[in-house]
Structure formats: C-alpha cells, structure tokens
Design an enzyme around this catalytic site. Structure first.
Site, PDB file in Angstrom:
ATOM      1  N   LYS A 145      25.562  58.566  54.672  1.00  0.00           N
ATOM      2  CA  LYS A 145      25.827  57.370  55.466  1.00  0.00           C
ATOM      3  C   LYS A 145      27.324  57.248  55.722  1.00  0.00           C
ATOM      4  CE  LYS A 145      27.992  54.884  53.262  1.00  0.00           C
ATOM      5  NZ  LYS A 145      29.298  54.988  52.558  1.00  0.00           N
ATOM      6  N   TYR A 229      25.775  48.789  53.705  1.00  0.00           N
ATOM      7  CA  TYR A 229      24.841  48.490  52.616  1.00  0.00           C
ATOM      8  C   TYR A 229      24.261  47.078  52.762  1.00  0.00           C
ATOM      9  CZ  TYR A 229      26.302  52.648  50.009  1.00  0.00           C
ATOM     10  OH  TYR A 229      26.537  53.927  49.608  1.00  0.00           O
TER      11      TYR A 229
HETATM   12  P1  NAD Z   1      35.998  62.725  50.346  1.00  0.00           P
HETATM   13  O1  NAD Z   1      37.181  62.524  51.217  1.00  0.00           O
HETATM   14  O2  NAD Z   1      36.184  62.656  48.890  1.00  0.00           O
HETATM   15  O3  NAD Z   1      35.308  64.123  50.703  1.00  0.00           O
HETATM   16  C1  NAD Z   1      35.153  64.561  52.024  1.00  0.00           C
HETATM   17  C2  NAD Z   1      35.034  66.071  52.038  1.00  0.00           C
HETATM   18  O4  NAD Z   1      34.980  66.502  53.406  1.00  0.00           O
HETATM   19  C3  NAD Z   1      36.249  66.763  51.391  1.00  0.00           C
HETATM   20  O5  NAD Z   1      35.815  67.826  50.599  1.00  0.00           O
HETATM   21  C4  NAD Z   1      37.027  67.280  52.585  1.00  0.00           C
HETATM   22  O6  NAD Z   1      37.758  68.457  52.291  1.00  0.00           O
HETATM   23  C5  NAD Z   1      35.901  67.584  53.563  1.00  0.00           C
HETATM   24  N1  NAD Z   1      36.378  67.661  54.942  1.00  0.00           N
HETATM   25  C6  NAD Z   1      36.007  68.628  55.800  1.00  0.00           C
HETATM   26  N2  NAD Z   1      36.640  68.490  56.968  1.00  0.00           N
HETATM   27  C7  NAD Z   1      37.446  67.422  56.838  1.00  0.00           C
HETATM   28  C8  NAD Z   1      38.358  66.798  57.722  1.00  0.00           C
HETATM   29  N3  NAD Z   1      38.576  67.240  58.961  1.00  0.00           N
HETATM   30  N4  NAD Z   1      39.013  65.715  57.274  1.00  0.00           N
HETATM   31  C9  NAD Z   1      38.782  65.229  56.031  1.00  0.00           C
HETATM   32  N5  NAD Z   1      37.935  65.796  55.154  1.00  0.00           N
HETATM   33  C10 NAD Z   1      37.256  66.885  55.562  1.00  0.00           C
HETATM   34  O7  NAD Z   1      34.893  61.668  50.826  1.00  0.00           O
HETATM   35  P2  NAD Z   1      33.582  61.224  50.041  1.00  0.00           P
HETATM   36  O8  NAD Z   1      33.860  59.936  49.365  1.00  0.00           O
HETATM   37  O9  NAD Z   1      33.036  62.342  49.267  1.00  0.00           O
HETATM   38  O10 NAD Z   1      32.622  60.850  51.275  1.00  0.00           O
HETATM   39  C11 NAD Z   1      31.953  61.851  52.036  1.00  0.00           C
HETATM   40  C12 NAD Z   1      30.726  61.239  52.709  1.00  0.00           C
HETATM   41  O11 NAD Z   1      29.871  60.729  51.698  1.00  0.00           O
HETATM   42  C13 NAD Z   1      31.021  60.067  53.628  1.00  0.00           C
HETATM   43  O12 NAD Z   1      30.108  60.043  54.685  1.00  0.00           O
HETATM   44  C14 NAD Z   1      30.799  58.854  52.750  1.00  0.00           C
HETATM   45  O13 NAD Z   1      30.473  57.679  53.460  1.00  0.00           O
HETATM   46  C15 NAD Z   1      29.634  59.337  51.925  1.00  0.00           C
HETATM   47  N6  NAD Z   1      29.540  58.669  50.629  1.00  0.00           N
HETATM   48  C16 NAD Z   1      28.351  58.140  50.290  1.00  0.00           C
HETATM   49  C17 NAD Z   1      28.201  57.504  49.085  1.00  0.00           C
HETATM   50  C18 NAD Z   1      26.870  56.942  48.700  1.00  0.00           C
HETATM   51  O14 NAD Z   1      26.802  56.220  47.714  1.00  0.00           O
HETATM   52  N7  NAD Z   1      25.794  57.265  49.418  1.00  0.00           N
HETATM   53  C19 NAD Z   1      29.292  57.379  48.226  1.00  0.00           C
HETATM   54  C20 NAD Z   1      30.513  57.950  48.588  1.00  0.00           C
HETATM   55  C21 NAD Z   1      30.629  58.594  49.807  1.00  0.00           C
END
Ligand code: NAD
Length: 377
Positions: A145, A229
């Site tokens: 999401k 949410y």
């Molecule tokens: P994060 O920034 O920690 O991780 C993102 C990942 O994407 C990194 O490994 C990064 O290297 C990669 N990436 C690839 N191309 C990129 C670019 N051009 N710019 C930036 N990053 C790039 O983020 P996260 O917190 O892991 O979130 C990732 C996804 O998961 C999002 O959609 C977020 O909304 C979702 N999420 C969901 C929940 C949940 O409870 N369902 C919780 C946290 C995050």
C-alpha cells in the site's frame, strides 16, 4: 431513528459468546496455516516461492522475518539495486545462487521456477512499474500500500495482471487481524445495530526527508502513507465504500519539510444511508485510533489501531481479547492459499484501486478548498 426505537443492544455475555463462536474467530482460525500435506502434494508439496522487490525497512524488519513463519510460502529470491544487500540476504536467508536480481533484471524472473509470487515493496511511485513487470514475467503479485500514485495507475496494474492470468493482492495486513475482523463482523451482523458514526486518525511526527516527502515517489504525504489505514477501517466499519466526501488541508507548520506534499489533512467520508466518517492524518501529530458508534448507543474503539503489534480493541461491553498475530505471515499465507486453492484474495487489486479513487478525490476536494465531491465509481 430515535434512541428509544433503536435496536436493543446485546448483553455483555451474549456479545462475548457471539464473539467467541462467531465469524471472526472462525475466519481467523480458517486463515491459520494448514500443513502443506493438506494440499495433497500440490506444487510438489513445496512452499510457494516469494521474491521481495525492494529491501528497505518493511522488507527487512517485517516481511523477511514473517517469511520464516509462513507455512505456504517462503523467501525464494530478492530484487535489489544493491549487490551488497543481496549478499547479506543470501547469507541471512540461505538463498540459492542466482536468487538475487536487479530491478532491470526483473524480466528474468520469468525463467525462475522457484518464484511464484513477486512482492513489491518499493516506494509507491514505482509500484505500477514493478507490478506490471512482475505480471509480464508470469508471476502472481502482492503490491504494498498505497497501490500506486493514482487510480489510473491501479487500472493499468489490474489490466496487466488480468492479461497475464496472475492474481494481484494488496499488502492490507489488518484484514488478517482478529480485532479488525471483529469490526467487519459487527458491521455485517449488527450486534450493536448499524455502525453509523465513524472517526479515525493515523499520524506521527516526522523529520525524515526520504521518499515519503517526495511527490513523485510517495504520490503524496501522510494521506497516502498512513491516512489510507483510516480509509480502510472506515470501509470495513461501513461495509461498503463512500459515495462522496469533503477534505481540507491544514496550514503547514514546517513548510521547509513539506514543500511537495501535505503535512496534515482531514476528510469527511459519506457512505450510503448517512454513515459518516471523519478522518485525519498527519506527519506532525501523533495518533493511531479508530472508533465506530452505533445507532443504538453501542461502540467499538481500536487504539492503537494500525500497529504491527499491540492492536487493542474495546467496546461498550468491555475489552476485546488481545491477539498479537503475525499479520504479515497470515497475509502472505492467505495469498499463497488463494493461489493453491484457486480462490480470490480478500484484499484484491480492486480494493487498492478503490482506496486510490477515494484518495484522488480527497486531494481534489482539498485542492478546491473543501468542495463536496462524489467519489467516482
Ligand atoms: P524504504 O525506503 O525503507 O524501502 C524502499 C526500498 O525501495 C529500498 O530498498 C530502496 O532502495 C528501494 N528503491 C528502489 N528504487 C528506489 C528509488 N528510486 N527511490 C527510493 N527507493 C528505491 O521504504 P519502506 O518503509 O520499506 O516502504 C516500502 C513500501 O512498503 C511502501 O509502499 C510503503 O508504503 C510500504 N509499507 C507498508 C507497511 C505496512 O504495514 N503494510 C509498512 C511500511 C511500509
């Protein structure tokens, strides 16, 4: 309806017995993993293989560890831009040789029989691209999401998965939590009468300047990230989707941080039959709650409402049983079961698209000064 003509509320004992015997307990039990043998050796008795795309904090902190607990799927590959992270994950999870892919390599997943499901965990602005690539490689997809930056992108993702004949599900983990399932059951079975007055908020104060404050990558600010949410919980409590809404963006207190996205936004959702939800989300205020009141004076409150652990619910009859399930493991196992059993996900791409239609309309209403807008069907 006047309070005197409202349906009589159940007694605490009657409610608790329904809770114990009712849909929520049964459904959660049915979501708990069955041994693989129960599938009669389908897929050679092996777990379905998941490839995580994007090894950021959610993959590292939640999804990878959850894949150690799942019974119907397990980690089979990773897609990352960092060979170093790939080496670390290979070591931590005992991945086979050749199980680390780059983003530009995703088409090669088509030739990897160990991968059945691609789980897209990159920033929202990349979800459409990565989901469509996974579908073209012939893999089932879970997308985090918010599903994408706009409802139009969601349409393209759904079309690509349909064309490829693969399933598409969204990472809506709270549908697998017993307390949120109880909210849905109360909405459906009306123990407390109809749930009509809804209120929720999800916000936290952040100083982080990453993709969450970047419009192209995040699609927006807190509404996209955590306000979604509240929209989800409201649709669960109303048992349907809103037909119209108004929204208002609040003045920015830290404009230097929030130059591209909103800092705080509030919205009022109108569901059919007069059910209303007032919601609020912020990167400057701390809250994590949802409350639904019924016509007859009953209520259910969940706080914290959206956390990985520690979700707690109570009603006017007392607290709901606390249950700290592993939401991510249940969610991924349920999708693996959908694939193995040929059933539909309870959190399909269409639900992600619905939420993006609502979010697009919230932004449009806020942009136009809070005008009331219908949510497009
Ligand atoms: P994060 O920034 O920690 O991780 C993102 C990942 O994407 C990194 O490994 C990064 O290297 C990669 N990436 C690839 N191309 C990129 C670019 N051009 N710019 C930036 N990053 C790039 O983020 P996260 O917190 O892991 O979130 C990732 C996804 O998961 C999002 O959609 C977020 O909304 C979702 N999420 C969901 C929940 C949940 O409870 N369902 C919780 C946290 C995050």
């Amino acid at each position: 309806m006047s309070p005197s003509s409202a349906p009589a509320l159940p007694s605490r004992r009657r409610f608790l017995s329904r809770l114990a015997l009712g849909a929520s307990a049964a459904t959660v039990a049915s979501m708990l993993p069955r041994p693989l043998g129960a599938f009669g050796g389908l897929h050679g008795g092996r777990k379905l293989g998941v490839a995580l795309v994007g090894l950021g904090s959610y993959s590292t902190g939640q999804l990878g560890p959850a894949l150690r607990e799942t019974m119907h799927c397990g980690l089979a590959a990773v897609v990352t831009g960092s060979p170093e992270k790939g080496r670390q994950w290979t070591k931590d999870y005992g991945l086979r040789e050749g199980a680390v892919y780059g983003y530009d390599d995703m088409h090669r997943l088509a030739d990897d029989p160990e991968v059945d499901i691609v789980y897209v965990v990159t920033p929202p602005g990349l979800h459409a691209e990565h989901t469509i690539r996974a579908a073209k490689a012939g893999k089932h997809v879970i997308c985090e999401k918010p599903m994408a930056n706009t409802a139009a992108e969601c349409d393209a993702m759904i079309a690509a998965c349909r064309e490829a004949g693969v399933k598409l599900s969204i990472g809506y983990r709270l549908h697998f939590h017993p307390t949120h399932r109880e909210l849905m059951r109360l909405s459906r079975e009306r123990d407390f009468g109809r749930l009509t007055k809804l209120e929720g908020g999800f916000g936290f104060r952040t100083g982080n300047r990453g993709w969450r404050l970047n419009k192209a990558l995040g699609g927006g600010g807190p509404l996209m990230d955590v306000g979604i949410y509240v929209i989800q919980a409201a649709c669960m409590a109303a048992g349907t989707e809103p037909v119209a809404l108004t929204a208002r963006e609040l003045p920015k207190t830290r404009p230097e941080l929030f130059s591209e996205v909103e800092e705080t936004i509030e919205f009022d959702l109108e569901f059919p039959d007069g059910v209303r939800c007032s919601g609020r989300t912020s990167y400057n205020e701390n809250y994590n709650r949802f409350r639904a009141e019924s016509q007859g004076g009953g209520w259910i409150e969940i706080e914290p409402a959206y956390s990985y652990r520690g979700v707690r619910g109570r009603t006017h009859l007392g607290p709901l049983p606390a249950s700290d399930v592993n939401q991510q493991a249940l969610q991924m196992d349920a999708f693996a079961r959908n694939i193995l059993d040929g059933t539909e996900s309870i959190v399909p791409g269409e639900m992600g698209q619905r939420d993006m239609r609502i979010i697009d309309t919230i932004y449009e209403s806020a942009r136009r000064g809070g005008v009331r807008l219908e949510v497009p069907a």
